[in-house]
Design a protein around this motif. Structure first.
Motif, PDB file in Angstrom:
ATOM      1  N   GLY A 277       8.171   4.813   5.810  1.00 20.20           N
ATOM      2  CA  GLY A 277       7.056   4.286   6.594  1.00 20.20           C
ATOM      3  C   GLY A 277       5.895   3.891   5.698  1.00 20.20           C
ATOM      4  N   LEU A 278       5.583   4.751   4.732  1.00 16.84           N
ATOM      5  CA  LEU A 278       4.497   4.453   3.788  1.00 16.84           C
ATOM      6  C   LEU A 278       4.800   3.182   3.009  1.00 16.84           C
ATOM      7  N   ARG A 279       6.063   3.088   2.571  1.00 19.75           N
ATOM      8  CA  ARG A 279       6.500   1.927   1.794  1.00 19.75           C
ATOM      9  C   ARG A 279       6.282   0.647   2.603  1.00 19.75           C
ATOM     10  N   SER A 280       6.603   0.702   3.894  1.00 19.07           N
ATOM     11  CA  SER A 280       6.434  -0.473   4.759  1.00 19.07           C
ATOM     12  C   SER A 280       4.973  -0.835   4.944  1.00 19.07           C
ATOM     13  N   VAL A 281       4.127   0.182   5.128  1.00 20.66           N
ATOM     14  CA  VAL A 281       2.696  -0.097   5.320  1.00 20.66           C
ATOM     15  C   VAL A 281       2.126  -0.748   4.054  1.00 20.66           C
ATOM     16  N   LEU A 282       2.517  -0.218   2.881  1.00 21.83           N
ATOM     17  CA  LEU A 282       2.008  -0.780   1.628  1.00 21.83           C
ATOM     18  C   LEU A 282       2.548  -2.203   1.392  1.00 21.83           C
ATOM     19  N   ALA A 283       3.823  -2.403   1.676  1.00 19.16           N
ATOM     20  CA  ALA A 283       4.419  -3.737   1.494  1.00 19.16           C
ATOM     21  C   ALA A 283       3.745  -4.735   2.438  1.00 19.16           C
ATOM     22  N   THR A 284       3.468  -4.290   3.662  1.00 14.66           N
ATOM     23  CA  THR A 284       2.805  -5.154   4.645  1.00 14.66           C
ATOM     24  C   THR A 284       1.385  -5.496   4.191  1.00 14.66           C
ATOM     25  N   TYR A 285       0.702  -4.475   3.676  1.00 12.83           N
ATOM     26  CA  TYR A 285      -0.657  -4.709   3.156  1.00 12.83           C
ATOM     27  C   TYR A 285      -0.625  -5.812   2.094  1.00 12.83           C
ATOM     28  N   LYS A 286       0.356  -5.726   1.188  1.00 14.83           N
ATOM     29  CA  LYS A 286       0.432  -6.707   0.101  1.00 14.83           C
ATOM     30  C   LYS A 286       0.731  -8.113   0.621  1.00 14.83           C
ATOM     31  N   LYS A 287       1.567  -8.193   1.661  1.00 16.04           N
ATOM     32  CA  LYS A 287       1.867  -9.510   2.251  1.00 16.04           C
ATOM     33  C   LYS A 287       0.617 -10.101   2.884  1.00 16.04           C
ATOM     34  N   ILE A 288      -0.116  -9.253   3.616  1.00 16.34           N
ATOM     35  CA  ILE A 288      -1.325  -9.722   4.301  1.00 16.34           C
ATOM     36  C   ILE A 288      -2.375 -10.141   3.275  1.00 16.34           C
ATOM     37  N   LYS A 289      -2.492  -9.357   2.218  1.00 17.68           N
ATOM     38  CA  LYS A 289      -3.435  -9.673   1.135  1.00 17.68           C
ATOM     39  C   LYS A 289      -3.091 -11.030   0.530  1.00 17.68           C
ATOM     40  N   GLY A 290      -1.794 -11.327   0.460  1.00 18.82           N
ATOM     41  CA  GLY A 290      -1.321 -12.598  -0.080  1.00 18.82           C
ATOM     42  C   GLY A 290      -1.756 -13.800   0.741  1.00 18.82           C
ATOM     43  N   THR A 291      -2.123 -13.560   2.000  1.00 16.56           N
ATOM     44  CA  THR A 291      -2.606 -14.661   2.842  1.00 16.56           C
ATOM     45  C   THR A 291      -4.132 -14.593   2.984  1.00 16.56           C
ATOM     46  N   SER A 292      -4.759 -13.796   2.108  1.00 13.10           N
ATOM     47  CA  SER A 292      -6.211 -13.543   2.146  1.00 13.10           C
ATOM     48  C   SER A 292      -6.647 -12.879   3.451  1.00 13.10           C
ATOM     49  N   GLY A 293      -5.744 -12.140   4.065  1.00 13.34           N
ATOM     50  CA  GLY A 293      -6.076 -11.425   5.297  1.00 13.34           C
ATOM     51  C   GLY A 293      -6.463  -9.987   5.019  1.00 13.34           C
ATOM     52  N   LYS A 294      -6.641  -9.243   6.113  1.00 10.32           N
ATOM     53  CA  LYS A 294      -7.056  -7.836   5.991  1.00 10.32           C
ATOM     54  C   LYS A 294      -6.145  -6.950   6.818  1.00 10.32           C
ATOM     55  N   LEU A 295      -5.906  -5.738   6.308  1.00  3.38           N
ATOM     56  CA  LEU A 295      -5.192  -4.722   7.097  1.00  3.38           C
ATOM     57  C   LEU A 295      -6.009  -3.436   7.022  1.00  3.38           C
ATOM     58  N   LEU A 296      -6.554  -3.036   8.153  1.00  2.00           N
ATOM     59  CA  LEU A 296      -7.325  -1.793   8.212  1.00  2.00           C
ATOM     60  C   LEU A 296      -6.545  -0.783   9.062  1.00  2.00           C
TER      61      LEU A 296
END
Lengths: 163, 110
Positions: B57-76
């Motif tokens: 689960g942690l791995r998925s949250v971190l991977a998702t964060y990186k994808k969102i960051k790649g689109t200049s988005g935010k994950l809070l």
């Protein structure tokens, strides 16, 4: 997956090395722990220990594509719950693994590698040994004394018929 | 695990409920991939109804964060409690993400 109930304080499960066996394992473990009134932190620790260690075995334990048995035993004794996992995969001692990267810089964090760390921090004790080509891992989860069973089990923690 | 998606003025509120284990993490990845593909940019991940999370689960949250960051988005993140908070604390994840107590507080910071 087969489940043997040799005595009420023990749950023995044999599953094969496939991730889709996990929900059934989880279900059996859940009902065993519920039956023994294990408190939520112990239930969590047992679930986490099983998921992390078994997914590691399934993902990294074998080079072939054959079906392998993984044997799981949960033993409920006064004051403690023992989780034992036995597999015939590559020799792997989780206790000899270096601590993972826990740097606070999010960009530098590697994805993964945290499972063993989480389990080592969640269970109270862990033992590993390699015997006759098999990995034996035993994890102890302490239980508060007020949830001890009335009649102490005389079982010798961890072994099931045929193991 | 259930995933509920609520569209807000300034982003998407994603409420994950139940267990986030090795199998459910795959569902989580799939759901976020779809949301990002559809143009979703700013997200709040509400974990207040999550009662189990493993390293997958942690791995998925971190991977998702990186994808969102790649689109200049935010994950809070918000609503971490009980064993979920414990896992985030042990892994150091609690200090690498922006974590808020409530969804409202997180949405206000998107």
């Amino acid at each position: 997956m087969t489940t043997t109930p040799p005595d009420p304080g023990r749950l023995c499960i044999t599953m094969c090395n496939a991730l889709n066996e996990l929900p059934r394992l989880n279900q059996s473990v859940q009902s065993f722990l519920q039956q023994h009134e294990a408190p939520p932190p112990a239930v969590f620790a047992a679930n986490l220990a099983l998921e992390e260690m078994i997914t590691n075995i399934i993902k990294y334990g074998y080079d072939d594509s054959l079906s392998h048995d993984i044997r799981i035993t949960l033993t409920r004794e006064p004051g403690r719950l023992t989780v034992r996992i036995e597999d015939d995969g590559h020799e792997f001692n989780p206790l000899s693994q270096p601590p993972p990267d826990t740097s606070p810089q999010i960009e530098k964090r590697k994805i993964g590698g945290l499972g063993i760390h989480l389990v080592r921090r969640t269970v109270d004790a862990m033992w590993y040994r390699r015997r006759e080509g098999r990995n034996l891992l035993e994890m102890i989860i302490r239980l508060p004394s007020d949830t001890e069973p009335a009649a102490p089990s005389t079982s010798n923690a961890g072994s099931c018929p045929g193991t | 695990m259930d995933i509920e998606i609520i569209r807000k003025d300034n982003g998407l509120l994603v409420n994950i409920k139940g267990r986030m284990d090795a199998l459910m993490a795959v569902e989580f990845d799939r759901a976020f991939d779809k949301l990002i593909q559809e143009g979703g940019k700013n997200f709040v991940l509400d974990m207040s109804e999550l009662n189990y999370v493993s390293s997958a689960g942690l791995r998925s949250v971190l991977a998702t964060y990186k994808k969102i960051k790649g689109t200049s988005g935010k994950l809070l993140l918000c609503g971490l409690g009980g064993v979920v908070k414990e896992v985030f604390d042990i892994s150091g994840f609690a200090s690498i993400f922006q974590v808020f107590d409530t969804a409202e507080a997180a949405l206000a910071n998107l």
